[in-house]
Write a protein that holds these residues in place. Structure first.
Motif, mmCIF file in Angstrom:
data_model
loop_
_atom_site.group_PDB
_atom_site.id
_atom_site.type_symbol
_atom_site.label_atom_id
_atom_site.label_comp_id
_atom_site.label_asym_id
_atom_site.label_seq_id
_atom_site.Cartn_x
_atom_site.Cartn_y
_atom_site.Cartn_z
ATOM 1 N N LEU A 109 0.905 -1.182 0.130
ATOM 2 C CA LEU A 109 0.007 0.092 0.057
ATOM 3 C C LEU A 109 0.809 1.091 -0.113
ATOM 4 N N SER A 110 0.571 2.081 -0.764
ATOM 5 C CA SER A 110 1.103 3.458 -0.977
ATOM 6 C C SER A 110 0.976 4.465 0.372
ATOM 7 N N LEU A 111 -0.411 4.365 0.471
ATOM 8 C CA LEU A 111 -0.922 5.413 1.605
ATOM 9 C C LEU A 111 -2.110 4.764 2.019
ATOM 10 N N ALA A 112 -2.704 5.306 3.003
ATOM 11 C CA ALA A 112 -4.196 5.054 3.545
ATOM 12 C C ALA A 112 -4.947 6.383 3.543
ATOM 13 N N HIS A 113 -6.001 6.296 3.115
ATOM 14 C CA HIS A 113 -6.987 7.477 3.284
ATOM 15 C C HIS A 113 -8.139 7.032 4.191
ATOM 16 N N VAL A 114 -8.549 7.512 5.259
ATOM 17 C CA VAL A 114 -9.191 7.385 6.288
ATOM 18 C C VAL A 114 -10.220 8.224 6.382
ATOM 19 N N HIS A 115 -11.505 7.610 6.294
ATOM 20 C CA HIS A 115 -12.783 8.686 6.394
ATOM 21 C C HIS A 115 -13.705 8.748 7.737
ATOM 22 N N THR A 116 -12.716 8.499 8.723
ATOM 23 C CA THR A 116 -13.312 8.433 10.008
ATOM 24 C C THR A 116 -12.643 9.053 10.936
ATOM 25 N N SER A 117 -12.860 9.297 12.179
ATOM 26 C CA SER A 117 -11.933 9.737 13.343
ATOM 27 C C SER A 117 -11.817 8.821 14.493
ATOM 28 N N GLY A 118 -11.409 9.219 15.653
ATOM 29 C CA GLY A 118 -11.271 8.052 16.612
ATOM 30 C C GLY A 118 -10.473 6.931 16.550
ATOM 31 N N ARG A 119 -10.928 5.927 17.120
ATOM 32 C CA ARG A 119 -9.983 4.687 17.340
ATOM 33 C C ARG A 119 -9.920 4.009 16.214
ATOM 34 N N ILE A 120 -10.605 4.061 15.323
ATOM 35 C CA ILE A 120 -10.531 3.544 13.850
ATOM 36 C C ILE A 120 -9.331 4.162 13.418
ATOM 37 N N ALA A 121 -9.449 5.607 13.314
ATOM 38 C CA ALA A 121 -8.283 6.395 12.613
ATOM 39 C C ALA A 121 -7.403 6.162 13.478
ATOM 40 N N GLY A 122 -7.220 6.093 14.872
ATOM 41 C CA GLY A 122 -5.884 6.056 15.425
ATOM 42 C C GLY A 122 -5.151 4.466 14.948
ATOM 43 N N GLY A 123 -5.994 3.621 14.919
ATOM 44 C CA GLY A 123 -5.369 2.283 14.318
ATOM 45 C C GLY A 123 -4.744 2.647 13.055
ATOM 46 N N VAL A 124 -5.161 3.356 11.980
ATOM 47 C CA VAL A 124 -4.636 3.691 10.824
ATOM 48 C C VAL A 124 -3.226 4.336 11.193
ATOM 49 N N ARG A 125 -3.426 5.111 11.969
ATOM 50 C CA ARG A 125 -2.238 6.242 12.181
ATOM 51 C C ARG A 125 -0.989 5.433 12.625
ATOM 52 N N THR A 126 -1.311 4.573 13.857
ATOM 53 C CA THR A 126 -0.399 3.739 14.048
ATOM 54 C C THR A 126 0.276 2.709 13.236
ATOM 55 N N ALA A 127 -0.570 2.076 12.424
ATOM 56 C CA ALA A 127 0.175 1.172 11.339
ATOM 57 C C ALA A 127 0.971 1.876 10.363
ATOM 58 N N MET A 128 0.204 3.017 9.880
ATOM 59 C CA MET A 128 1.145 3.894 8.719
ATOM 60 C C MET A 128 2.486 4.440 9.464
ATOM 61 N N PHE A 168 -7.822 1.932 24.808
ATOM 62 C CA PHE A 168 -7.784 1.537 23.193
ATOM 63 C C PHE A 168 -7.277 2.688 22.602
ATOM 64 N N GLY A 169 -7.789 3.911 22.815
ATOM 65 C CA GLY A 169 -7.565 5.282 22.081
ATOM 66 C C GLY A 169 -6.325 5.634 22.497
ATOM 67 N N LEU A 170 -5.882 5.586 23.683
ATOM 68 C CA LEU A 170 -4.501 6.130 24.228
ATOM 69 C C LEU A 170 -3.506 5.077 23.385
ATOM 70 N N LEU A 171 -3.583 3.721 23.468
ATOM 71 C CA LEU A 171 -2.900 2.901 22.798
ATOM 72 C C LEU A 171 -2.438 3.173 21.311
ATOM 73 N N LEU A 172 -3.865 3.524 20.614
ATOM 74 C CA LEU A 172 -3.838 3.758 18.948
ATOM 75 C C LEU A 172 -3.278 5.174 18.610
ATOM 76 N N GLY A 173 -3.280 6.128 19.754
ATOM 77 C CA GLY A 173 -2.846 7.489 19.477
ATOM 78 C C GLY A 173 -4.249 8.170 18.900
ATOM 79 N N ALA A 174 -5.401 7.850 18.998
ATOM 80 C CA ALA A 174 -6.601 8.508 18.583
ATOM 81 C C ALA A 174 -6.469 10.245 18.632
ATOM 82 N N ARG A 175 -6.033 10.566 19.591
ATOM 83 C CA ARG A 175 -5.976 12.089 19.474
ATOM 84 C C ARG A 175 -4.814 12.610 18.807
ATOM 85 N N ARG A 176 -4.063 11.884 18.356
ATOM 86 C CA ARG A 176 -2.947 12.416 17.547
ATOM 87 C C ARG A 176 -3.307 12.389 16.037
#
Length: 436
Positions: A109-128, A168-176
């Motif tokens: 994958l070249s990049l990810a495009h996330v269309h939500t916020s919160g913990r799902i987006a935090g998971g994308v942030r962490t992985a990328m 979970f939000g803290l672990l995944l950096g949802a606020r970042r």
């Protein structure tokens, strides 16, 4: 242009990550993602949609080259069944551990495009971040503007439920998520300006698009066959999920006061606020128009153009919108749209210019009833409003224009990541140093 071609030649891949993808509960985010992934696939991109577990039946909305991949997710709330169902449908800050693992493993994958916020987006942030690749986020809801409305909606949806997902939000950096995104895409200028104060030029205002040819091809005859309960008289339509934000209650009240007795009101959309449809039905009965108000439930995207073709007037009385895709769809169908001049819808009213008489500056029932009555009484006014909206769609909101700009933005992000692991982080540190 050279950069866009070089990215295309490399056959880049992008994963669009959503909080929900369910044809039975369709909304503006799904409409946007389906259209933009179709355009990207047609231009040679490898495109996937990632969403929590849902229906497994064949989905005819997606382009043939777009893969739909499901992931496990859970709703970390305690509460009664009704409250939890509402949170799963909309607003609940759900968690997935499978999705970030999948993104981290799939290094093609070249990049990810996330269309939500919160913990799902935090998971994308962490992985990328862990794998040194960029992600962008589209904010399909209020972030910095209309925050009071957003807080009120969240509190209402979470009433009777207790969020235990904080760790979970803290672990995944949802606020970042916004801090570390390569770009933050928003759909109105006030939101961009508010975000730019903190995030600089990473905040970008984008237009939604609309498939003008598809909506112009609606067939009123098919609509009559599909919904015979609407009869043969004039129809006023509201297409949007059954929710307080979409304000079907105002539509019913204004219809009862402002529409001639031979008109019918069609409300099309899945209920995402449990109990809201029942309250609107009670309002229709109390106002004596229950026999002229029709709840069509979820309508397939393929059938929406036919419903609009059957309609004399389209209503968008939303309390707030981040863009207002339903307005574009009505205009693309060559129909007059009566909409609220609020939040991002005010931008559409401004873009419409001198024909903005179809925008109501308040959510007052009397004002809406009067505007509806004037519009329904004057065929020339309806024709003029429809023509102005259709012309604006052709000039500005074609999907080809939107996709071209998005591909250029993707190319910039990928090139920045190639040159530096986190160029946006360096810019942020520099900006913080200037303001500190």
């Amino acid at each position: 242009m050279r950069l866009t071609r070089s990215v295309a030649e490399a056959a880049p891949r992008v994963a669009h990550v959503l909080r929900k993808y369910d044809p039975a509960e369709w909304g503006g985010t799904e409409t946007h993602v389906v259209a933009i992934t179709r355009e990207l696939s047609a231009r040679g991109w490898g495109v996937e949609i990632h969403a929590p577990a849902g229906p497994t039946a064949a989905d005819h909305a997606l382009a043939s080259g777009v893969a739909l991949r499901r992931f496990d997710a859970f709703c970390p709330y305690l509460g009664d069944r009704t409250s939890l169902r509402a949170l799963r449908a909309a607003g609940g800050n759900i968690v997935s551990l499978e999705e970030p693992l999948r993104l981290a493993r799939d290094r093609s994958l070249s990049l990810a495009h996330v269309h939500t916020s919160g913990r799902i987006a935090g998971g994308v942030r962490t992985a990328m971040r862990l794998t040194g690749r960029p992600y962008v986020i589209s904010a399909h809801g209020p972030v910095m503007v209309d925050t009071a409305i957003l807080a009120e909606e969240s509190a209402r949806r979470q009433r009777g439920a207790w969020d235990v997902g904080g760790p979970f939000g803290l672990l995944l950096g949802a606020r970042r998520v916004l801090d570390d995104a390569a770009r933050i895409l928003v759909f109105n200028e006030p939101e961009r300006a508010a975000l730019a104060a903190r995030h600089g030029d990473r905040a970008v205002c984008m237009d939604h698009g609309v498939d003008a040819a598809r909506f112009a091809g609606g067939d009123a005859g098919r609509a009559r066959a599909r919904w015979p309960e609407l009869g043969e008289g004039p129809v006023v339509a509201l297409v949007g999920r059954m929710a307080a934000q979409k304000n079907q209650a105002l539509a019913v009240a204004a219809f009862a006061r402002g529409a001639p007795p031979d008109h019918r009101l069609a409300l099309a959309g899945a209920e995402t606020d449990p109990g809201y449809r029942a309250s609107v039905e009670r309002e229709a009965r109390a106002l004596g128009v229950a026999d002229r108000v029709h709840f069509l439930g979820n309508v397939r995207p393929a059938d929406v153009p036919d419903l609009l073709a059957r309609s004399s007037l389209v209503l968008v009385p939303s309390t707030h919108e981040t863009f207002g895709l339903a307005v574009l769809e009505g205009w693309a169908a060559d129909r007059p749209v009566l909409f609220a001049r609020r939040s991002a819808l005010a931008g559409l009213a401004q873009a419409l210019g001198g024909e903005a008489g179809a925008a109501v500056p308040t959510l007052d029932v009397d004002a809406w009833a009067a505007a509806m009555g004037r519009m329904l009484a004057s065929e020339p006014d309806r024709r003029a409003a429809a023509a102005a909206g259709a012309a604006l769609v052709r000039a500005r909101f074609d999907w080809t224009r939107v996709a071209t700009r998005l591909i250029a933005l993707y190319a910039e992000v990928i090139e920045e990541a190639r040159r530096s692991p986190a160029p946006h982080a360096a810019r942020r540190r520099a900006a913080e140093g200037r303001t500190g």
